[in-house]
Design a protein around this motif. Structure first.
Motif, short mmCIF file in Angstrom:
data_model
loop_
_atom_site.label_atom_id
_atom_site.label_comp_id
_atom_site.label_asym_id
_atom_site.label_seq_id
_atom_site.Cartn_x
_atom_site.Cartn_y
_atom_site.Cartn_z
N SER A 1 0.81 -1.22 0.00
CA SER A 1 0.00 0.00 0.00
C SER A 1 0.84 1.26 0.00
O SER A 1 0.53 2.23 -0.71
N ASP A 2 1.91 1.28 0.78
CA ASP A 2 2.75 2.48 0.81
C ASP A 2 3.53 2.64 -0.49
O ASP A 2 3.80 3.75 -0.93
N GLU A 3 3.87 1.51 -1.12
CA GLU A 3 4.55 1.58 -2.41
C GLU A 3 3.60 2.05 -3.51
O GLU A 3 4.02 2.75 -4.43
N ILE A 4 2.34 1.66 -3.39
CA ILE A 4 1.32 2.13 -4.33
C ILE A 4 1.23 3.65 -4.29
O ILE A 4 1.05 4.32 -5.31
N THR A 5 1.37 4.22 -3.09
CA THR A 5 1.33 5.67 -2.94
C THR A 5 2.44 6.33 -3.76
O THR A 5 2.22 7.33 -4.45
N GLY A 6 3.64 5.75 -3.71
CA GLY A 6 4.75 6.29 -4.49
C GLY A 6 4.54 6.14 -5.98
O GLY A 6 4.80 7.07 -6.75
N ALA A 7 4.05 4.96 -6.41
CA ALA A 7 3.79 4.75 -7.84
C ALA A 7 2.71 5.71 -8.32
O ALA A 7 2.80 6.25 -9.44
N GLY A 8 1.71 5.94 -7.47
CA GLY A 8 0.65 6.88 -7.83
C GLY A 8 1.17 8.29 -8.00
O GLY A 8 0.73 9.02 -8.89
N ALA A 9 2.12 8.67 -7.15
CA ALA A 9 2.70 10.01 -7.26
C ALA A 9 3.42 10.17 -8.59
O ALA A 9 3.34 11.22 -9.24
N VAL A 10 4.12 9.13 -9.02
CA VAL A 10 4.83 9.17 -10.31
C VAL A 10 3.84 9.31 -11.46
O VAL A 10 4.03 10.14 -12.37
N LEU A 11 2.79 8.52 -11.43
CA LEU A 11 1.81 8.54 -12.53
C LEU A 11 1.00 9.83 -12.54
O LEU A 11 0.67 10.34 -13.62
N ARG A 12 0.71 10.39 -11.37
CA ARG A 12 0.01 11.67 -11.34
C ARG A 12 0.89 12.79 -11.90
O ARG A 12 0.40 13.67 -12.62
N ALA A 13 2.16 12.74 -11.57
CA ALA A 13 3.08 13.74 -12.10
C ALA A 13 3.14 13.64 -13.63
O ALA A 13 3.13 14.65 -14.34
N ALA A 14 3.19 12.41 -14.13
CA ALA A 14 3.23 12.21 -15.58
C ALA A 14 1.96 12.72 -16.24
O ALA A 14 1.99 13.26 -17.36
N SER A 15 0.82 12.57 -15.55
CA SER A 15 -0.44 13.01 -16.15
C SER A 15 -0.47 14.51 -16.38
O SER A 15 -1.16 14.99 -17.29
N TRP A 16 0.28 15.27 -15.57
CA TRP A 16 0.30 16.71 -15.76
C TRP A 16 0.93 17.10 -17.08
O TRP A 16 0.62 18.18 -17.62
N THR A 17 1.80 16.28 -17.63
CA THR A 17 2.39 16.61 -18.93
C THR A 17 1.32 16.56 -20.02
O THR A 17 1.35 17.36 -20.97
N TYR A 18 0.35 15.64 -19.88
CA TYR A 18 -0.74 15.56 -20.85
C TYR A 18 -1.71 16.72 -20.68
O TYR A 18 -2.23 17.26 -21.66
N VAL A 19 -1.95 17.10 -19.43
CA VAL A 19 -2.81 18.26 -19.16
C VAL A 19 -2.17 19.51 -19.75
O VAL A 19 -2.84 20.33 -20.40
N ALA A 20 -0.86 19.67 -19.54
CA ALA A 20 -0.15 20.84 -20.05
C ALA A 20 -0.20 20.89 -21.57
O ALA A 20 -0.36 21.97 -22.17
N ALA A 21 -0.04 19.74 -22.23
CA ALA A 21 -0.10 19.69 -23.69
C ALA A 21 -1.47 20.10 -24.19
O ALA A 21 -1.60 20.79 -25.22
N THR A 22 -2.52 19.69 -23.47
CA THR A 22 -3.87 20.06 -23.86
C THR A 22 -4.11 21.55 -23.69
O THR A 22 -4.71 22.21 -24.56
N VAL A 23 -3.65 22.09 -22.57
CA VAL A 23 -3.78 23.53 -22.33
C VAL A 23 -3.04 24.33 -23.40
O VAL A 23 -3.54 25.34 -23.91
N MET A 24 -1.85 23.86 -23.77
CA MET A 24 -1.08 24.54 -24.82
C MET A 24 -1.83 24.52 -26.14
O MET A 24 -1.87 25.51 -26.88
N ALA A 25 -2.44 23.38 -26.47
CA ALA A 25 -3.19 23.28 -27.72
C ALA A 25 -4.35 24.26 -27.75
O ALA A 25 -4.59 24.94 -28.77
N PHE A 26 -5.07 24.38 -26.64
CA PHE A 26 -6.18 25.32 -26.59
C PHE A 26 -5.69 26.77 -26.65
O PHE A 26 -6.33 27.63 -27.27
N ALA A 27 -4.55 27.04 -26.02
CA ALA A 27 -3.97 28.38 -26.08
C ALA A 27 -3.59 28.73 -27.52
O ALA A 27 -3.81 29.87 -27.98
N GLN A 28 -3.05 27.78 -28.24
CA GLN A 28 -2.71 27.99 -29.64
C GLN A 28 -3.97 28.25 -30.47
O GLN A 28 -3.96 29.11 -31.37
#
Length: 231
Positions: A189-216
């Motif tokens: 369970s505690d390791e899942i927390t760490g893996a989740g933090a990694v995947l959530r951080a990665a998800s922000w790159t997709y959010v940022a790409a979407t925001v950039m596309a809309f800004a364009q």
């Protein structure tokens, strides 16, 4: 009139650029942190990916090694899962989380997950749109061709759709990854927390790409309004 190579609408991109920079720094920082935390089982990411694929009846999906850092991906065209050099042989929480995420995409493919099917279907259109949209639009500005500007915007809408559809695809793959890692006991369970933090951080790159596309897109619409009505 401002020079052609610069216009005030470029200021619209600054918030999106800042978000993209933050997202990249965030994912590198979190990945580096949990890359130094080994899983208790000591199983490599490649072995975890193989075990999870087999568990879901995907024995025909190979787990390949590819060069680079965070170049991990699942290719639905030839149904192959590729893990980067920094992930493949690592037994860290970060590497296992990334590997499980890619397995999540393979599971989506097997289950015919609708957003993934839509994304795969529009990839050819997106390729054309991303390479032709801006040249056509700015040629339209140069020659006062409203039709070319509108065509450029229309092509760019395909890019927008791709980014919008990518969000549920990536979020769902991460959710699947964390569930199967917990269900199989490959991470505690505690390791899942760490893996989740990694995947959530990665998800922000997709959010940022979407925001950039809309800004364009907003920038193109502003320019269309400024130049499209000139005599």
């Amino acid at each position: 009139m401002f020079p052609f190579f610069f216009d005030p609408t470029m200021m619209l991109l600054i918030p999106a650029l800042l978000l993209a920079m933050w997202a990249q720094m965030r994912v590198k920082s979190v990945f580096a942190r949990y890359s130094n935390v080994g899983s208790r089982h000591g199983t490599t990411a490649a072995s975890v990916a193989r075990a999870l694929l087999d568990r879901f009846g995907l024995r025909d999906v190979p787990v390949n090694r590819v060069s680079g850092n965070l170049t991990d991906h699942y290719d639905p065209r030839d149904r192959t899962l590729s893990l980067s050099d920094t992930v493949y042989g690592s037994s860290s929480i970060a590497a296992i989380g990334v590997a499980a995420h890619e397995v999540g995409h393979a599971i989506q493919d097997k289950l015919d997950y609708s957003p993934l099917r839509i994304r795969n279907a529009i990839v050819p259109v997106v390729g054309i749109g991303s390479s032709m949209a801006f040249p056509l639009f700015f040629i339209g500005i140069l020659f006062r061709g409203q039709m070319l500007m509108d065509l450029g915007i229309l092509l760019f809408l395909g890019v927008i759709l791709f980014h919008v559809v990518t969000l549920p695809v990536e979020f769902d793959a991460s959710s699947r990854a964390l569930r199967v890692l917990a269900d199989t006991g490959m991470l505690s369970s505690d390791e899942i927390t760490g893996a989740g933090a990694v995947l959530r951080a990665a998800s922000w790159t997709y959010v940022a790409a979407t925001v950039m596309a809309f800004a364009q897109l907003i920038r193109l619409l502003f320019l269309r309004g400024m130049f499209g009505s000139r005599d």
